[in-house]
Design an enzyme around this catalytic site. Sequence first.
Site, PDB file in Angstrom:
ATOM      1  N   ASP A 308       0.817  -1.244   0.049  1.00 43.91           N
ATOM      2  CA  ASP A 308       0.076   0.219  -0.047  1.00 43.91           C
ATOM      3  C   ASP A 308       0.851   1.331  -0.257  1.00 43.91           C
ATOM      4  O   ASP A 308       1.831   1.335   0.592  1.00 43.91           O
ATOM      5  CB  ASP A 308      -0.860  -0.037   1.175  1.00 43.91           C
ATOM      6  CG  ASP A 308      -1.959   1.120   1.431  1.00 43.91           C
ATOM      7  OD1 ASP A 308      -2.747   1.263   0.714  1.00 43.91           O
ATOM      8  OD2 ASP A 308      -1.553   2.079   2.283  1.00 43.91           O
ATOM      9  N   GLU A 378       1.377  -0.189  -4.918  1.00 43.26           N
ATOM     10  CA  GLU A 378       0.350   0.646  -5.332  1.00 43.26           C
ATOM     11  C   GLU A 378       0.982   2.057  -5.068  1.00 43.26           C
ATOM     12  O   GLU A 378       1.419   2.425  -4.112  1.00 43.26           O
ATOM     13  CB  GLU A 378      -0.751   0.567  -4.139  1.00 43.26           C
ATOM     14  CG  GLU A 378      -1.883   1.555  -4.578  1.00 43.26           C
ATOM     15  CD  GLU A 378      -2.317   2.475  -3.364  1.00 43.26           C
ATOM     16  OE1 GLU A 378      -1.840   2.553  -2.464  1.00 43.26           O
ATOM     17  OE2 GLU A 378      -3.307   3.008  -3.585  1.00 43.26           O
TER      18      GLU A 378
END
Length: 686
Positions: A308, A378
């Site tokens: 993330d 990401e």
Amino acid sequence: MSLGKSSGASVEMGECTRNPSYREADSDGPAAAAAAGRSSPEPAAKRLSSDAGQEYLQIQPYAGMPKEVLLRYSSQARYRVTREVLFWLTVACTLALVGITIAVIALSPGCLGWWQGSPVYQVYPRSFKDSDGDGIGDLRGIRQQLDHFLYLNIKSVWISPFYRSPMKDFGYDVEDFREIDPIFGTMHDFEELLADMHNKGLKLIMDFIPNHTSDRHRWFNLSRTRDPYYENFYVWTNCNATHPKPNNWVSIFGNSSWTYDEVRGQCYLHQFLKEQPDLNFRNPDVMKEMIDIVKFWLDKGVDGFRMDAVKHILEAEHLRDEPQVDPNKPPELVTTEWDLHSDYTTSQVGLHDLLRTFRAEIDNYSREPGRYRFMVTESYDYDEVWKTMMYYSTSLVRESDFPFNFYLLDLPHNKSGLWAKELVNLWMSNMPKGKWPNWVVGNHDRPRISTSAGPDKVRVINMLLLTLPGTATTYYGEEIGMQNINITDSQIQDPAGKYNSSLSRDPERSPMQWNDDVNAGFSSGANSTWLPVHPNYRTLNVEAQMQDDTSVLAQYRFLNRLRSSELPLNRGWFCYVHADAQVFSYLREFDGLQRAYLMVMNFGEKSAVTDLSSFPEFPERLKVLISTSHQNSGREFPKSQILTEPGEGLMIRYSTDTRFNPNHQGECYISEKACYLEFIDILYKC
Ligand code: NOJ
Ligand code: MG
């Protein structure tokens, strides 16, 4: 058997080992005596060596003959030559086999990994399936629905975070990385889910959040109280308690990214919510702890991680103000990420070293045969696409298998074939050579594509996803064309929406629409669901679409199954054919295979006639295998006049001896070149 026991010899040899010619030729000799059961004063072996003489050479060899007899035959030319011929033949065959094996290995292209062979399906666990009736999805719920993935022919499932969390950012604020939040279930539920997934051939990708923890994490509390080991686990700096802004940095959710902490008497950095303090990766102990957590889940058997918010992992230590996008804007109005060039808070030197360290640890677990562990990063880098590409592994250093490609999220921005091509090409032309592409049209942070591009574009967009080269990502519900929900301000759950309702991500997080039962089959409890179900669920749901072979779901399933069985689609050439204001057309083909696929897709607002007659590679007449407008499936077009309506995509299957890619090299791409040899049905490097 032993001829030494002369009296019992014939009995021990048995019927099947007797040699009639032996008895015949030797009827007067000692062997005949033995065969007749007569006793002899001398051991038989001795007799053979002393008396046998020439008469043994007249007898035929027989099974079970003693060594001494055998040796007499073995030196005869007819046996010796045969033996030598057979010996050299065996040597030659063995060498040939070894040679062929080495050649096959050297000439074989690599097999596709599991992360290349199937779309990645994203489950947002709060919204997928509720098993206990509290109105919030959970792990047992996901377990109940595993057959949905098999039905779609999906093998890889990424589940957004389910760690213990105060849920300020719905799981992206982690209180304990080694525990499951009770809302989602228990560790036992997780283990059962993983075991069931593996039994069904499904891979589980975890979400991992390296940049920050929850402010309720034990580390943060120990850091606030200056525990010697944890003191520097977060990014702390001196600041003014009444005006806690050591610099102009802003949070992704808006306003300053600094918050004053009374316990410690300093400010801490948070690039997201104030309840999500940024970890300090300049402290090697932080990295050590985070690696231990990664190993904890790998030991449990998870198949990979979605990392993330990676670009935020490091910040500049000098803490200087970031340059304003509009230098004339009054500093007090600089409150969003769009107001600043994020030069000191994202993509800092050292970031890739950290990710490569994670990768190396993950790779240690990939050494188990058949247990490749995957990593995707990401990072939204918008027009700095080269920054995204840096997350790909190089031939020397491993990093991401691929960084998420978010550019297709921009499709609705301009509804045209040229724009679709431009977005696709943005990735293809910047991706390092030989790498594996991927495509995202939705996730839990962005409006659903069915809403932003319009429901009439859902089918053509799914067709695009499933026919482009590389791995598609499917956000739950995209396979049935789910749309955003409308929510009122009082219904807002998302912290980003509480800051600015137009930024709320709730609309794309509504419960999965399984059927037309209460709560769309998502939750059977009387409780209301955590976000409202979309009112269209009575007709737009999985069960209804399973009954309808013209549905969005049926088309998704057809294309995904076809993709996994057809070489041109799963690993073949991708070549641009045509693009204009309406239509984007490309083909997929495989060297050595006559069958190829031509895609003609109308992303525009008007119907179009596409003329491909200038391409001699295509046959004169082209037959549609599947159209997103069902009635056009099976239709035939002359190649000079291919008709499409707005939002219509055609998949044309054709047969040809002429490959397109050799004549259009600048327009074609392949990840790893391979050819098909039809006559023995194998692939080879070419
Ligand atoms: C990216 C996640 O996708 C988003 O949902 C989250 O709010 C931020 N990272 C912070 O973790
Ligand atoms: Mg950070």
